[in-house]
Design an enzyme around this catalytic site. Sequence first.
Site, PDB file in Angstrom:
ATOM      1  N   ASN A  72       0.820  -1.215   0.000  1.00  0.00           N
ATOM      2  CA  ASN A  72       0.000   0.000   0.000  1.00  0.00           C
ATOM      3  C   ASN A  72       0.852   1.264   0.000  1.00  0.00           C
ATOM      4  O   ASN A  72       0.420   2.323  -0.481  1.00  0.00           O
ATOM      5  CB  ASN A  72      -0.896   0.048   1.240  1.00  0.00           C
ATOM      6  N   ASP A 132     -12.664   0.745  -4.308  1.00  0.00           N
ATOM      7  CA  ASP A 132     -11.779   0.016  -5.208  1.00  0.00           C
ATOM      8  C   ASP A 132     -12.452  -1.161  -5.873  1.00  0.00           C
ATOM      9  O   ASP A 132     -11.803  -2.061  -6.352  1.00  0.00           O
ATOM     10  CB  ASP A 132     -10.525  -0.452  -4.460  1.00  0.00           C
ATOM     11  N   CYS A 190      -6.039  -2.910 -10.080  1.00  0.00           N
ATOM     12  CA  CYS A 190      -4.718  -2.303  -9.909  1.00  0.00           C
ATOM     13  C   CYS A 190      -3.657  -3.333  -9.560  1.00  0.00           C
ATOM     14  O   CYS A 190      -2.491  -3.162  -9.898  1.00  0.00           O
ATOM     15  CB  CYS A 190      -4.780  -1.229  -8.829  1.00  0.00           C
ATOM     16  N   CYS A 360     -10.736  -1.070 -28.251  1.00  0.00           N
ATOM     17  CA  CYS A 360     -11.140  -0.104 -27.237  1.00  0.00           C
ATOM     18  C   CYS A 360     -10.359   1.169 -27.488  1.00  0.00           C
ATOM     19  O   CYS A 360     -10.098   1.508 -28.637  1.00  0.00           O
ATOM     20  CB  CYS A 360     -10.922  -0.663 -25.829  1.00  0.00           C
TER      21      CYS A 360
END
Length: 402
Positions: A72, A132, A190, A360
């Site tokens: 983190n 998240d 992520c 995309c």
Amino acid sequence: MNGGGLSREELIRYGRHVSIPEVGMEGQRRLRASSVLIVGAGGLGSPAALYLAAAGVGRLGLVDHDRVELSNLQRQVLYDTDSVGTPKLASARTRLAGLNPDVAVETFEAHLDSGNAFEILEGWDFVIDGSDNFPTRYLVNDACVMLGTPFAYGAILRFEGQASVFAAPDGPCYRCLFRDPPPPDLVPNCAEAGVLGVLPGIVGSIQANEAIKWLAGIGKPLAGRLLLIDALRMEFRSLDIAPDPECVVCGAEPSVTELIDYERFCGETAGEMATGGEGEAEDGAGTEDTGDTMEDVDIDVHELKRRIDAGERFQLIDVREDYEWAICNLEGAGARLVPLATLPAAVESFDAAEPLIIHCRSGPRGDRAVEYLRAVGFDHAVNLAGGILAWAEEIDPAMPQY
């Protein structure tokens, strides 16, 4: 008390606010009387919490249920090495109290769900969605719409981010832009795709900025606009978003009138971010293509141009969102818009006898779509490497880029 209701210490602490004519003592008093709830004390929630506490927001709430992990610290600046292994909320409370002891910090160590969302979200002046995962993001939106509470949305992935304000009076909600949650495992998170450590600081600070403006009654909010951030190119773009009169939550005749636990739609793994994280850019929108794809899964834009010029038969599927299609598209080449979240429902309309070419913006969503399509039997589905950005750069320089 003096200085129009601000103490001498407050006048010193917030002097750089008070000296701004648009804020002044009245704006600072409004901040002191206001409350903000932050859902997710991770990458987005960290800078938002720090700046809101520093700004003197009187009551600050944090919702999270995770512990601090070493991984983190690359982006979640609310914590330090000594915090690893401790509950995030305990560390956050200590840090915020040290920054500004006059701010009342309330913590909710819980996983936000349909059973507790109203109880936790009710009574706050503004909400910041630092979530998240998609289940929490849709839940926050629906609850805020039903409670009449505006919230700042933020999302990040790799080098790109998004921000807006939803559920403001007469403004759109998150579902006006992204009506349905994506299917399980179609969206990289992520942990899988990575995120530039400074990016959540940028987006989380923008969310805090929107909260401060809203609470102080100054400036023009991001309501009705989606801010797109490309940190690799250092480009910002703002797109207008109109309320959808047929929105299932905020429309004239809403079909969603009670809270839903979206895990059953999104799957528990549909995103690393929500109550605890940093919020991935919607469906991976705007992320950079790493080129890390399976053999024979990609074609390049020159091969697509050759097939178009040769009149070959194939299906060209664009898995971006409506607003992206409106900026630029390959409709003239026969492209069909099928947003990634709707892909499972659309596969029955695909012709199994014809090749499928998916594209995309820059590649990652196409990769996910091809992975899904091959898993359900479309063995010859391929992705357009680099997406429509590569087409604009290498084939059609007149095409708008975003």
